[in-house]
Write a protein that holds these residues in place. Structure first.
Motif, mmCIF file in Angstrom:
data_model
loop_
_atom_site.group_PDB
_atom_site.id
_atom_site.type_symbol
_atom_site.label_atom_id
_atom_site.label_comp_id
_atom_site.label_asym_id
_atom_site.label_seq_id
_atom_site.Cartn_x
_atom_site.Cartn_y
_atom_site.Cartn_z
ATOM 1 N N VAL A 191 27.807 41.203 47.471
ATOM 2 C CA VAL A 191 28.836 41.602 46.506
ATOM 3 C C VAL A 191 30.174 41.829 47.218
ATOM 4 O O VAL A 191 31.230 41.370 46.755
ATOM 5 C CB VAL A 191 28.397 42.874 45.738
ATOM 6 N N ALA A 192 30.138 42.546 48.344
ATOM 7 C CA ALA A 192 31.382 42.857 49.053
ATOM 8 C C ALA A 192 32.051 41.599 49.587
ATOM 9 O O ALA A 192 33.281 41.551 49.734
ATOM 10 C CB ALA A 192 31.104 43.831 50.199
ATOM 11 N N GLY A 193 31.262 40.561 49.877
ATOM 12 C CA GLY A 193 31.817 39.331 50.444
ATOM 13 C C GLY A 193 32.301 38.319 49.419
ATOM 14 O O GLY A 193 32.860 37.278 49.783
ATOM 15 N N LEU A 194 32.104 38.597 48.129
ATOM 16 C CA LEU A 194 32.539 37.650 47.096
ATOM 17 C C LEU A 194 34.062 37.571 47.034
ATOM 18 O O LEU A 194 34.752 38.587 47.149
ATOM 19 C CB LEU A 194 32.009 38.083 45.723
ATOM 20 N N THR A 195 34.578 36.376 46.865
ATOM 21 C CA THR A 195 36.026 36.204 46.684
ATOM 22 C C THR A 195 36.279 35.413 45.406
ATOM 23 O O THR A 195 35.546 34.476 45.079
ATOM 24 C CB THR A 195 36.671 35.473 47.876
ATOM 25 N N PHE A 196 37.320 35.806 44.699
ATOM 26 C CA PHE A 196 37.674 35.225 43.401
ATOM 27 C C PHE A 196 39.122 34.761 43.495
ATOM 28 O O PHE A 196 39.980 35.489 44.015
ATOM 29 C CB PHE A 196 37.523 36.274 42.302
ATOM 30 N N THR A 197 39.395 33.584 42.991
ATOM 31 C CA THR A 197 40.747 33.026 43.067
ATOM 32 C C THR A 197 41.392 33.056 41.685
ATOM 33 O O THR A 197 40.923 32.406 40.743
ATOM 34 C CB THR A 197 40.712 31.578 43.600
ATOM 35 N N ILE A 198 42.438 33.841 41.570
ATOM 36 C CA ILE A 198 43.194 33.976 40.314
ATOM 37 C C ILE A 198 44.650 33.640 40.611
ATOM 38 O O ILE A 198 45.287 34.297 41.441
ATOM 39 C CB ILE A 198 43.097 35.413 39.750
ATOM 40 N N ASP A 199 45.167 32.613 39.936
ATOM 41 C CA ASP A 199 46.563 32.181 40.142
ATOM 42 C C ASP A 199 46.867 31.966 41.620
ATOM 43 O O ASP A 199 47.929 32.380 42.126
ATOM 44 C CB ASP A 199 47.541 33.213 39.550
ATOM 45 N N GLY A 200 45.925 31.360 42.318
ATOM 46 C CA GLY A 200 46.129 31.042 43.730
ATOM 47 C C GLY A 200 45.919 32.191 44.686
ATOM 48 O O GLY A 200 46.024 32.014 45.898
ATOM 49 N N GLU A 201 45.634 33.387 44.171
ATOM 50 C CA GLU A 201 45.447 34.559 45.026
ATOM 51 C C GLU A 201 43.961 34.880 45.149
ATOM 52 O O GLU A 201 43.231 34.886 44.160
ATOM 53 C CB GLU A 201 46.187 35.764 44.438
ATOM 54 N N GLU A 202 43.520 35.155 46.374
ATOM 55 C CA GLU A 202 42.126 35.520 46.603
ATOM 56 C C GLU A 202 41.946 37.027 46.442
ATOM 57 O O GLU A 202 42.680 37.815 47.049
ATOM 58 C CB GLU A 202 41.665 35.095 48.012
ATOM 59 N N LEU A 203 40.991 37.418 45.606
ATOM 60 C CA LEU A 203 40.739 38.828 45.328
ATOM 61 C C LEU A 203 39.268 39.144 45.521
ATOM 62 O O LEU A 203 38.413 38.265 45.440
ATOM 63 C CB LEU A 203 41.134 39.153 43.867
ATOM 64 N N GLY A 204 38.976 40.434 45.747
ATOM 65 C CA GLY A 204 37.602 40.904 45.762
ATOM 66 C C GLY A 204 37.146 41.235 44.350
ATOM 67 O O GLY A 204 37.914 41.146 43.382
ATOM 68 N N LEU A 205 35.894 41.654 44.236
ATOM 69 C CA LEU A 205 35.326 41.942 42.916
ATOM 70 C C LEU A 205 36.085 43.055 42.209
ATOM 71 O O LEU A 205 36.382 42.960 41.016
ATOM 72 C CB LEU A 205 33.845 42.319 43.069
ATOM 73 N N GLU A 206 36.390 44.127 42.933
ATOM 74 C CA GLU A 206 37.045 45.284 42.302
ATOM 75 C C GLU A 206 38.378 44.903 41.681
ATOM 76 O O GLU A 206 38.672 45.239 40.534
ATOM 77 C CB GLU A 206 37.242 46.385 43.356
ATOM 78 N N ALA A 207 39.192 44.190 42.435
ATOM 79 C CA ALA A 207 40.510 43.806 41.933
ATOM 80 C C ALA A 207 40.400 42.782 40.810
ATOM 81 O O ALA A 207 41.251 42.743 39.910
ATOM 82 C CB ALA A 207 41.358 43.249 43.070
ATOM 83 N N THR A 208 39.356 41.960 40.830
ATOM 84 C CA THR A 208 39.193 40.945 39.786
ATOM 85 C C THR A 208 38.707 41.568 38.488
ATOM 86 O O THR A 208 39.209 41.247 37.400
ATOM 87 C CB THR A 208 38.209 39.855 40.243
ATOM 88 N N THR A 209 37.739 42.480 38.564
ATOM 89 C CA THR A 209 37.247 43.114 37.330
ATOM 90 C C THR A 209 38.334 43.947 36.672
ATOM 91 O O THR A 209 38.352 44.092 35.446
ATOM 92 C CB THR A 209 36.017 44.000 37.601
ATOM 93 N N THR A 210 39.277 44.466 37.469
ATOM 94 C CA THR A 210 40.339 45.257 36.847
ATOM 95 C C THR A 210 41.269 44.397 36.003
ATOM 96 O O THR A 210 41.930 44.896 35.093
ATOM 97 C CB THR A 210 41.135 46.032 37.911
ATOM 98 N N LEU A 211 41.312 43.090 36.277
ATOM 99 C CA LEU A 211 42.136 42.199 35.459
ATOM 100 C C LEU A 211 41.610 42.098 34.027
ATOM 101 O O LEU A 211 42.333 41.682 33.125
ATOM 102 C CB LEU A 211 42.194 40.803 36.094
ATOM 103 N N LEU A 212 40.350 42.517 33.818
ATOM 104 C CA LEU A 212 39.787 42.525 32.466
ATOM 105 C C LEU A 212 40.428 43.600 31.589
ATOM 106 O O LEU A 212 40.187 43.655 30.377
ATOM 107 C CB LEU A 212 38.278 42.734 32.516
ATOM 108 N N THR A 213 41.242 44.468 32.199
ATOM 109 C CA THR A 213 41.956 45.497 31.435
ATOM 110 C C THR A 213 43.454 45.189 31.333
ATOM 111 O O THR A 213 44.231 46.023 30.891
ATOM 112 C CB THR A 213 41.770 46.887 32.089
ATOM 113 N N GLU A 214 43.859 43.986 31.722
ATOM 114 C CA GLU A 214 45.271 43.589 31.675
ATOM 115 C C GLU A 214 45.742 43.368 30.226
ATOM 116 O O GLU A 214 44.965 42.911 29.377
ATOM 117 C CB GLU A 214 45.477 42.290 32.457
#
Length: 606
Positions: A191-214
């Protein structure tokens, strides 16, 4: 009895935002100065010798002890628990700061291996205690008030008596515990090693799940689809971990003769199965009155024909985007605590000033939030992933509540301080409620009040409805695993069945949402933990109602309840407030508070 509490990640922690000011970091030197601190080897050497000495002095001899001898024995065991707990707390907290750091992972693994080896000679203790006749123990308690104080510990040990195996088998299972720990670490590191790419930016899980509240719906959708993509790419690993952990549990439960997969959790929580079943049934019956009704309201507020999963935690259109800096968050929570009782703020203050909080989001840091009590001779540590969302303020209030509870309960000593999970959420949820009520009282407009009420309802739905849905998911998962290996598709289907039931008819479910079970740590670290959230929320709602009805003297009773730690059963703790969790109607009282908030929101529509 050398088991010690591990950090348990709170399920509803969320975060997002920047420009937060200086965020605090842990100062772990109250435990040990560094991994090279000579005190670590000193304590390990002491533990090895003390465990061997304890076994030499008491194995095969517990039935010969008088009250004074048994008291000495228990106090020696308590010291062993303290030293092993201090070592593992330090190793674990360092690891959770950077779970991707190989040196930290190795340090924790080595510590687990050594402590498991050193404490194996102690396995006899609980087994022999359970062979003592009831009347023998009763006579010992009658002879010594100091020993009788530990009776709740004996009661919990003896609750396991029907499920106890041979001494040799228990020692084998003790040694095999590190294998289960390895699967947990694999889960954490994946889980800690997962990376997510949003608009060209690499994020971890915590920062990506917070986008669900944008506020931006396209951003929410992009985050949801990227989470689904990345989890889907790793789903076979997650399915393997879940299959293995569930199978290990099934084998253990079968050998012990436990009647259900949930039995061990109920025993450790010191709660009756029928109480949990009453809670579960009350919440499921209330789905239409709570989540279904609220999400239909939210669908209208958002101007949507259908809700999608990425709309579940969307902010309301009337809610201005807001980032709460750290100093403001601290002031909000501390003033709410002080408004209830200055003693509560005084207990919370050292967390901010002495390095007892680690708040920033950093690469490799464990997601979520927790308050870890460490040992009663030190103090708790709080972990957050704080990025400035208003809900993060509630997470801070929640974890500080845990911390205050743990500080107060520490006077009970190592064996009696640890609160069953069902009661461990009491102070945390109460801390959230105090903070929410203060903000609600200070609301300057109907729009602000509506935003606050909606946010609180969502948090309560996440705490009650969502966690009971998680509990049902686990019940179904473990029941299905007993019939054979589960494919990822099997687990996905179980997940979707409980999600549709709990969220209601306002929602459509995107392709990919079926894998969202895979990153939730409770399912791996602490099976069936999740109902403790709903238990705690319902209990606190009833407690807060008692506070509103009769505020005189409430604070003293409340602090007495927290000080009790694990020394009393939930019936004893709630009796001074005129409450009884074994009464099925008790849960309806708690749920009616949520329903009342939804009533108020609906009235605002008229």
């Amino acid at each position: 009895m050398t088991a010690h509490p591990a950090p348990l990640f709170d399920a509803n922690a969320t975060s997002g935002g920047r420009d937060l000011g200086k965020l605090p970091e842990w100062d772990l030197t109250d435990l040990y100065a560094s991994p090279e601190d000579p005190a670590i080897e000193r304590d390990l050497d002491w533990l090895r010798e003390a465990c061997a000495s304890f076994a030499a002095d008491y194995e095969g001899k517990l039935d010969q002890l008088d009250a004074e001898g048994m008291l000495t024995c228990i106090r020696r065991d308590e010291e062993l628990t303290t030293v092993s707990g201090r070592l593992m707390s330090y190793a674990g907290l360092r690891y959770y700061q950077v779970t991707t750091d190989g040196a930290r992972a190795k340090f924790m693994s080595d510590m687990q291996d050594r402590i498991t080896t050193y404490t194996t000679p102690l396995v006899f203790f609980t087994l022999e205690l359970n062979r003592l006749p009831d009347d023998r123990l009763d006579s010992l308690f009658a002879a010594s008030d100091d020993l009788a104080r530990y009776k709740p510990i004996f009661d919990r040990i003896r609750a396991m008596k029907p499920y106890q195996l041979s001494d040799e088998m228990e020692k084998f299972l003790h040694d095999m515990g590190v294998v289960g720990d390895a699967w947990e670490k694999l889960f954490d590191e994946t889980v800690a090693g997962l990376t997510f790419t949003i608009d060209g930016e690499e994020l971890g899980l915590e920062a990506t799940t917070t986008l669900l509240t944008e506020p931006d719906r396209d951003k929410r959708e992009a985050a949801a689809r990227e989470i689904a993509r990345v989890l889907g790419a790793n789903i076979r690993t997650f399915a393997r971990v879940h299959n293995t952990q569930a199978k290990e549990k099934e084998v253990m439960d079968r050998w012990r003769g436990m009647p259900s997969a949930q039995t061990a959790r109920h025993l450790s929580n010191h709660v009756e199965p029928e109480v949990v079943e009453a809670l579960r049934n009350a919440v499921v019956a209330a789905y239409p009155r709570l989540s279904h009704r609220y999400y239909e309201l939210k669908r209208k507020w958002l101007g949507l024909d259908r809700m999608q999963v990425w709309d579940r935690n969307a902010p309301l259109p009337i809610e201005p985007p807001r980032t709460v800096d750290w100093d403001t968050a601290q002031e909000m929570v501390m003033s709410a605590y002080a408004g209830f009782d200055p003693r509560m703020a005084n207990l919370a203050e050292p967390f901010f000033t002495r390095g007892w909080i680690d708040a920033g989001v950093k690469p490799g840091k464990a997601p979520g939030a927790f308050a870890h009590p460490t040992v009663t001779t030190v103090h708790p540590y709080v972990m957050l992933n704080y990025l400035g969302k208003p809900r993060d303020v509630m997470t801070l209030a929640h974890e500080l509540g845990h911390g205050v509870h743990q500080v107060l309960a520490a006077d009970q000593g190592e064996l009696l301080s640890s609160t069953p999970l069902t009661l461990a959420e009491t102070a945390s949820v109460f801390g959230e409620m105090l903070t929410f009520r203060k903000l609600l009282d200070e609301a300057k407009s109907d729009a602000e009040r509506k935003t606050l009420l909606a946010g609180k309802v969502e948090d309560m739905i996440n705490t009650v409805v969502r966690q009971i849905a998680f509990y049902d998911f686990e019940c179904k998962l473990h029941a299905a695993r007993r019939e054979g290996e589960l494919t990822p598709e099997d687990i996905n289907a179980i997940w979707m069945s409980v999600q549709a039931e709990s969220l209601g008819p306002a929602f459509d479910f995107m392709d990919g949402y079926e894998v969202f079970w895979s990153y939730i740590p409770h399912f791996i670290h602490s099976p069936f933990y999740v109902y403790a959230y709903a238990f705690g929320d319902g209990l606190v709602n009833a407690l807060y109602a008692a506070y509103q009805e009769a505020p005189e003297g409430f604070q003293d009773k409340y602090f007495d309840m927290l000080r009790a730690g694990g020394s009393k059963h939930h019936k004893e703790l709630l009796a001074p407030f005129g409450l009884d969790a074994s009464d099925p109607k008790f849960w309806d009282k708690g749920l009616s508070m949520i329903e009342g908030f939804i009533d108020e929101l609906e009235a605002m529509e008229d």
